[in-house]
Design a protein around this motif. Structure first.
Motif, PDB file in Angstrom:
ATOM      1  N   GLY A  37       0.150   0.805 -14.056  1.00 24.33           N
ATOM      2  CA  GLY A  37       1.440   0.214 -13.450  1.00 24.33           C
ATOM      3  C   GLY A  37       1.480  -0.074 -12.046  1.00 24.33           C
ATOM      4  N   GLN A  38       0.165   0.156 -11.413  1.00 21.73           N
ATOM      5  CA  GLN A  38       0.398  -0.058  -9.792  1.00 21.73           C
ATOM      6  C   GLN A  38       1.058  -1.360  -9.403  1.00 21.73           C
ATOM      7  N   PRO A  39       1.792  -1.618  -8.421  1.00 25.51           N
ATOM      8  CA  PRO A  39       2.541  -2.711  -8.184  1.00 25.51           C
ATOM      9  C   PRO A  39       1.840  -3.697  -7.167  1.00 25.51           C
ATOM     10  N   LYS A  40       2.024  -4.743  -7.300  1.00 26.88           N
ATOM     11  CA  LYS A  40       1.163  -6.085  -6.687  1.00 26.88           C
ATOM     12  C   LYS A  40       1.878  -6.206  -5.304  1.00 26.88           C
ATOM     13  N   PRO A  94       8.527   1.554 -13.328  1.00 31.52           N
ATOM     14  CA  PRO A  94       7.113   2.282 -13.407  1.00 31.52           C
ATOM     15  C   PRO A  94       6.344   1.681 -14.789  1.00 31.52           C
ATOM     16  N   TYR A  95       5.451   1.914 -15.090  1.00 37.00           N
ATOM     17  CA  TYR A  95       4.591   1.400 -16.168  1.00 37.00           C
ATOM     18  C   TYR A  95       5.327   1.936 -17.523  1.00 37.00           C
ATOM     19  N   SER A 117       0.799  -1.266   0.032  1.00 36.68           N
ATOM     20  CA  SER A 117       0.124   0.037   0.003  1.00 36.68           C
ATOM     21  C   SER A 117       0.938   1.237  -0.026  1.00 36.68           C
ATOM     22  N   LEU A 118       2.076   1.386   0.373  1.00 41.18           N
ATOM     23  CA  LEU A 118       2.967   2.246   0.431  1.00 41.18           C
ATOM     24  C   LEU A 118       3.355   2.810  -0.650  1.00 41.18           C
ATOM     25  N   LYS A 119       3.265   2.119  -1.955  1.00 36.35           N
ATOM     26  CA  LYS A 119       3.674   2.600  -3.325  1.00 36.35           C
ATOM     27  C   LYS A 119       2.331   2.271  -4.047  1.00 36.35           C
ATOM     28  N   GLN A 120       1.185   2.492  -3.495  1.00 34.69           N
ATOM     29  CA  GLN A 120       0.023   2.678  -4.165  1.00 34.69           C
ATOM     30  C   GLN A 120      -0.622   3.998  -4.083  1.00 34.69           C
ATOM     31  N   PRO A 121      -1.425   4.499  -5.053  1.00 30.08           N
ATOM     32  CA  PRO A 121      -2.007   5.963  -4.881  1.00 30.08           C
ATOM     33  C   PRO A 121      -2.717   5.950  -3.689  1.00 30.08           C
TER      34      PRO A 121
END
Length: 424
Positions: free
Chosen positions: A252-255, A182-183, A89-93
């Protein structure tokens, strides 16, 4: 799975009343009817909406693969639920319809900065959920800030290393690097060097070795030497400008937070902080690079450059208060101490397609953009995306929202701490 990991998972679930001490009985929980499991997970997600009780949601995801998949399906990203649950969650918007309130504690003696999630609405309440840590390292020609999810080992050799921040000598230009591509990674000049300096220990294959420049932050030079607020601009190379438009998305949000086993990511989250990681070795050392990329730009030439113009953030222009004789911004009670470090970032108005598309030019255009926006600007470009301000001697609040992530917001705020000889 190692014996230690099995005992660790079994102990957590036993404390929550989810599992018997005997590991052979785990199959009974894995074969729980999906309808019943989904109902239990949904109720737990709704009831335990804040930390520290939210750790029960993370513990459920650590029971078995079935529970984990169900938890992933029910727990939504911060963009939609406004909650930070798992490390990724720290790298998601952040949320679209609200903000995530955090605070930063600075330790000048150790040159460290720690980011915490606010657990109450009081600005001076120091109880919070640890999220990220950074350490400042002064070099001959630049300054580095190492960012990690491990509060005890803030270094590039740590398994918790997720990115870094680098400034030029006078602290007016910064580049933020991410370990995850990133994407549009194909259009970015990856700073991963082929001639890495490796120690005698083996590099773990689970540790990220890339370094992608995702943000460029520029502070405007104060050539006249007049006193006043700083002027800053951020070129978000991993976020297209269309993300703030109606219906826009951040691609390109990380999983996963780190490219390692997913079960380890969930298991590490059940501790009191995000910093409990395995002891796998990470000894990759990126070779130092100069700041030539500031002049030539970070993005390479391509056909899709204009189509994927980066989002440009600029600081909201403060107003001069005649009675107080100072520059003022409305922080809505979240900032209580006047400081040159305080700022609010909003999206800059989109530029015509004929404008130059290099990142270096994109970050430096609109040198007058700190002036109040015109009445024709849409409300999407007037929303404060990130605000940062001082509330005590070594304590600062940080509130962010979509399309920024906690990692990106924290890195941008770190640029405000750096000394800026030519800006003030």
């Amino acid at each position: 799975m190692s014996d230690y990991a099995s005992k660790y998972r079994n102990r957590i679930c036993r404390e929550l009343g989810l599992l018997t001490p005997d590991l052979h009985h785990q199959s009974k929980w894995a074969s729980l009817p999906p309808e019943l499991l989904r109902d239990v997970m949904r109720r737990l997600e709704e009831d335990d909406c804040t930390w520290p009780s939210r750790k029960d949601v993370v513990a459920c995801a650590s029971v078995c693969t079935t529970w984990r998949d169900m938890c992933k399906d029910i727990v939504r990203n911060p963009e939609f639920c406004g909650k930070l649950t798992f490390p990724v969650s720290l790298k998601q918007p952040g949320p679209r319809d609200g903000v995530i309130q955090c605070f930063i504690k600075r330790d000048k003696s150790k040159l460290t900065y720690h980011l915490y999630l606010c657990l109450s609405s009081a600005v001076l309440d120091e109880t919070g959920k640890f999220l990220l840590a950074a350490k400042r390292r002064r070099r001959t020609s630049h300054t580095d800030y190492i960012i990690s999810v491990d509060s005890k080992n803030i270094s590039r050799s740590s398994n918790g290393y997720i990115g870094k921040l680098r400034s030029n000598f006078i602290g007016t230009k910064f580049i933020i690097y991410d370990t995850q591509p990133p994407y549009n990674a194909g259009t970015l000049c990856s700073q991963e060097q082929s001639s890495r300096r490796l120690s005698s220990r083996k590099v773990s294959p689970k540790v990220p070795t890339g370094s992608y420049p995702i943000i460029q932050v520029n502070y405007e030079l104060n050539v006249l030497g007049t006193r006043g607020p700083r002027r800053m601009q951020c070129a978000m190379h991993s976020i297209p400008a269309s993300a703030v438009e109606p219906g826009g998305i951040v691609p390109g949000q990380p999983k996963e937070l780190l490219p390692r086993l997913f079960e380890e990511s969930f298991r590490s989250s059940t501790a009191t902080s995000f910093s409990k990681y395995s002891t796998a070795d990470h000894s990759t050392d990126f070779s130092s690079s100069g700041f030539s990329e500031f002049g030539g730009g970070i993005l390479q030439d391509g056909d899709d450059v204009e189509k994927n113009m980066p989002l440009i953030l600029r600081n909201k222009a403060p107003r001069w208060h005649e009675q107080l004789q100072c520059w003022c911004l409305n922080f809505r009670g979240r900032v209580t101490v006047a400081s040159v470090k305080n700022f609010q970032l909003i999206a800059a108005a989109p530029q015509p397609a004929s404008e130059p598309s290099h990142a270096g030019q994109a970050a430096q255009h609109q040198t007058h953009s700190s002036q109040p926006s015109s009445s024709s600007s849409s409300s999407n470009h007037d929303t404060v995306i990130l605000q940062f301000g001082k509330v005590a001697k070594d304590m600062f609040t940080m509130d962010y929202r979509y399309p920024l992530s906690a990692f990106q917001a924290f890195a941008i705020c770190l640029t405000s701490f750096d000394t800026k000889l030519a800006c003030e």
